[in-house]
Write a protein that holds these residues in place. Structure first.
Motif, mmCIF file in Angstrom:
data_model
loop_
_atom_site.group_PDB
_atom_site.id
_atom_site.type_symbol
_atom_site.label_atom_id
_atom_site.label_comp_id
_atom_site.label_asym_id
_atom_site.label_seq_id
_atom_site.Cartn_x
_atom_site.Cartn_y
_atom_site.Cartn_z
ATOM 1 N N GLU A 290 1.220 -0.995 0.370
ATOM 2 C CA GLU A 290 0.078 -0.181 -0.349
ATOM 3 C C GLU A 290 1.219 1.153 0.514
ATOM 4 O OE1 GLU A 290 -0.755 -2.561 2.991
ATOM 5 O OE2 GLU A 290 -1.563 -3.742 1.360
ATOM 6 N N VAL A 291 0.443 2.387 -0.633
ATOM 7 C CA VAL A 291 1.012 3.023 -0.970
ATOM 8 C C VAL A 291 0.229 4.699 -0.734
ATOM 9 C CG1 VAL A 291 3.508 1.960 -2.173
ATOM 10 C CG2 VAL A 291 1.778 3.606 -3.441
ATOM 11 N N LEU A 292 1.066 5.775 -1.023
ATOM 12 C CA LEU A 292 0.595 6.609 -0.705
ATOM 13 C C LEU A 292 1.956 8.403 -1.131
ATOM 14 C CD1 LEU A 292 -1.688 9.439 -0.337
ATOM 15 C CD2 LEU A 292 -0.219 9.997 1.890
ATOM 16 N N TYR A 293 1.199 8.310 -2.884
ATOM 17 C CA TYR A 293 2.560 9.053 -3.663
ATOM 18 C C TYR A 293 2.331 10.435 -4.129
ATOM 19 C CZ TYR A 293 4.754 5.176 -5.870
ATOM 20 O OH TYR A 293 5.982 4.148 -5.996
ATOM 21 N N ARG A 294 2.919 11.341 -4.757
ATOM 22 C CA ARG A 294 2.071 12.517 -4.478
ATOM 23 C C ARG A 294 3.209 13.292 -6.684
ATOM 24 N NH1 ARG A 294 3.081 17.356 -0.372
ATOM 25 N NH2 ARG A 294 4.990 16.950 -1.520
ATOM 26 N N ASP A 295 2.090 13.229 -7.000
ATOM 27 C CA ASP A 295 3.108 13.253 -8.339
ATOM 28 C C ASP A 295 4.348 12.365 -8.864
ATOM 29 O OD1 ASP A 295 1.160 15.458 -8.591
ATOM 30 O OD2 ASP A 295 2.085 16.987 -7.513
#
Length: 596
Positions: free
Chosen positions: A226-231
């Motif tokens: 599970e990940v959270l990315y920004r741009d």
């Protein structure tokens, strides 16, 4: 709002649980899902005023102390109407963050231009990236170009012709799990085909609505990153492994465990997502084979059902999403609680029941020794396991689920005792109905079969009976007030295995004319029988339960509408046995013989 108890964060998640600014208002869509409930609790505990969009009333989420307001969502389709509802809601409340907890609500936001203010509040990826993630074949094409291992796969276009089978078991996946069928958004679950009959039936049912990806079956257990990315830049990451899946041959996880950081797994995940310049959350699913080989399964461009484990292990994704929405950079989490487990208590009880009945010689079933599985529930007392939604600072949720579990267990006990009583009473009634048929001077020429909706059990039984009761007119009907409804895709697929084609089936409401024309009336369950008795008491003398003609003398044949594919096949198998028993019944056989 109700007074909020102060949090006691651990060292790993202290930076993640700081209060959000200014009592900001956030909206969690599909908040009655487990991921949605976890978001409500996480954001509420951090100080946000949380509004919950619910698919139907009565969920655990409504019991949460942090559920500030409830909004009943419209149907997923037509999506344009749902999006208008969402835009109006945002205009009224000016949300700082909108969280689509499932693919259904993600589709609404996907319809907006990427620059639209509401879409930007949701922190979701670009159209091109979401489309690649949702299309399983495009996901595999991307993985191939990046040198990522995938199961041997081939694509069959919508409306195409199935290729020759290579081997079994094989995995059949709709290219998109959500399809529009008769104006409704339907979910098509993955099918593991053990033989050509199941494979061909699946293709026949799916290809009118979606293309299909056929893959080799990879043994082993699922691993999720599970990940959270920004741009395109990763901000947070977490790894878990599935311990229990329901159904046993593969499905949603009911028990999961936080894994240690795996450099290879993380490198492969980032290699896959960074070329997409991913933005927002994603769960990349992998399968680790017994030999250690990692195979990519799919990308889920949304929150995941095991989010409660992510939170329990110290990675607070929802609060980090809020910080992104406010233009801040979430602080990284260097480590999480390896070995922490999270259990969906209600669903894992169902898993436990299935595990007790499982055929342990079947290599497709993910089983566990029953004693070890039962003792595993004690882990919650050692502090290394959490149950989804159960928090000391939100006890109303735990209390509501406990009541639900107790009701479920009590209902099972009472139902068992009641069924014994009913079996005796209805067995006598059944014999009276059959004896009445035997005494008829004329053969039975018209049979009516009933279920609630007339889209699953009764149409299947009608078509099967038409082929096995020559000379007998067979009809079916239901109590659902709306006619013209189609059979659900998973049932259409399963019915194909029995030679029954329900692709063009449309339901009809039971009418007095149906009853007056019928000489034998067959219901599926006690609820059907009670409804029929209330509406047509004078016809009860020629009405019985279809399952009593089965060799197992089943009082009830369950409704497969919300069952998985394998369970649906079992229901249809029971219906087939009951129809065969009806055809072999002394009274019916003699009547069929005379009618010829």
């Amino acid at each position: 709002m109700i007074w909020q108890a102060p949090q006691q964060p651990n060292d790993n998640d202290r930076s993640q649980t700081r209060k959000v600014a200014g009592q900001a208002t956030v909206l969690v869509l599909d908040a009655d899902s487990r991921a949605g409930l976890a978001c409500v609790q996480s954001l509420g505990a951090a100080g946000a005023k949380v509004h919950a969009g619910l698919r139907k009333a009565g969920s655990l989420t409504e019991r949460s102390r942090w559920c500030h307001a409830v909004h009943l969502q419209p149907s997923y389709e037509p999506a344009e109407h749902a999006l208008a509802w969402l835009l109006e809601l945002d205009a009224a409340h000016a949300y700082a963050l909108v969280v689509p907890a499932t693919e259904g609500s993600l589709r609404w936001l996907r319809m907006l231009p990427e620059s639209h203010p509401l879409r930007q509040k949701a922190q979701i990826a670009s159209d091109a990236s979401i489309d690649i993630a949702l299309d399983k074949d495009k996901t595999c094409e991307l993985a191939r170009t990046l040198g990522i291992n995938i199961p041997t796969s081939r694509r069959i276009e919508q409306g195409g012709t199935p290729p020759t089978a290579h081997g079994f078991p094989c995995v059949l996946k709709p290219l998109r799990s959500k399809v529009i069928v008769a104006g409704r958004l339907e979910t098509i679950a993955v099918v593991v085909a053990r033989d050509a009959k199941t494979r061909d039936a699946t293709y026949s049912a799916w290809l009118p609505y979606t293309g299909v990806q056929e893959q080799e079956w990879v043994p082993g257990r699922g691993v999720g990153v599970e990940v959270l990315y920004r741009d395109g830049e990763p901000l947070l990451e977490f790894i878990h492994e599935r311990l229990h899946e329901y159904p046993l041959q593969g499905g949603a996880s009911t028990l999961r465990r936080a894994s240690s950081s795996d450099p290879e797994l993380l490198e492969l995940t980032h290699r896959l997502l960074q070329p997409l310049r991913w933005h927002g959350v994603a769960m990349v699913e992998w399968r680790r084979a017994p030999d250690g080989r990692l195979c990519l399964m799919e990308i889920n461009p949304r929150l995941w059902g095991s989010l409660p484990l992510t939170l329990a292990a110290g990675v607070n994704i929802p609060v980090a999403m809020f910080e992104m929405a406010m233009g801040e950079t979430p602080k990284s989490v260097r480590a999480w609680k390896v070995g922490m487990r999270a259990r969906n208590a209600t669903e894992d009880l169902r898993w436990l029941a299935a595990d007790l009945r499982a055929d342990r010689s079947d290599p497709l079933l993910l089983t566990e020794p029953p004693l070890r599985a039962a003792l595993g529930w004690l882990g919650v007392f050692g502090g290394r396991e959490r149950w989804d939604g159960w928090r000391l600072d939100d006890l109303a949720v735990a209390g509501a689920e406990t009541k639900g579990l107790l009701r479920m267990l009590a209902k099972a006990v009472v139902s068992r005792l009641f069924r014994r009583f009913q079996a005796t009473r209805l067995g006598l009634h059944h014999r009276a109905v059959v004896d009445g048929i035997r005494r008829r001077e004329k053969p039975v020429r018209r049979v009516l079969i009933l279920c609630y909706g007339n889209i699953c059990r009764s149409p299947f039984a009608e078509m099967l009976a038409m082929s096995r009761l020559p000379g007998v007119e067979v009809m079916s009907g239901g109590f659902h007030p709306k006619s013209g409804r189609s059979s659900p895709p998973h049932l259409v697929v399963a019915a194909r295995e029995f030679g029954v084609d329900l692709t063009r089936w449309r339901s009809q409401v039971l009418t007095p004319e149906h009853v007056d024309r019928s000489e034998l009336i067959l219901a599926m369950d006690l609820e059907n029988l009670d409804r029929f008795k209330q509406q047509f008491p004078s016809a009860l003398a020629r009405t019985t339960l279809l399952g009593l003609f089965s060799p197992s003398c089943r009082l009830e044949i369950p409704d497969p509408y919300n069952l998985n594919y394998e369970q649906t096949r079992q229901v249809l198998q029971e219906l087939s046995k009951a129809i065969d028993g009806l055809a072999r019944s002394d009274a019916i056989v003699s009547n069929v013989f005379v009618s010829r």
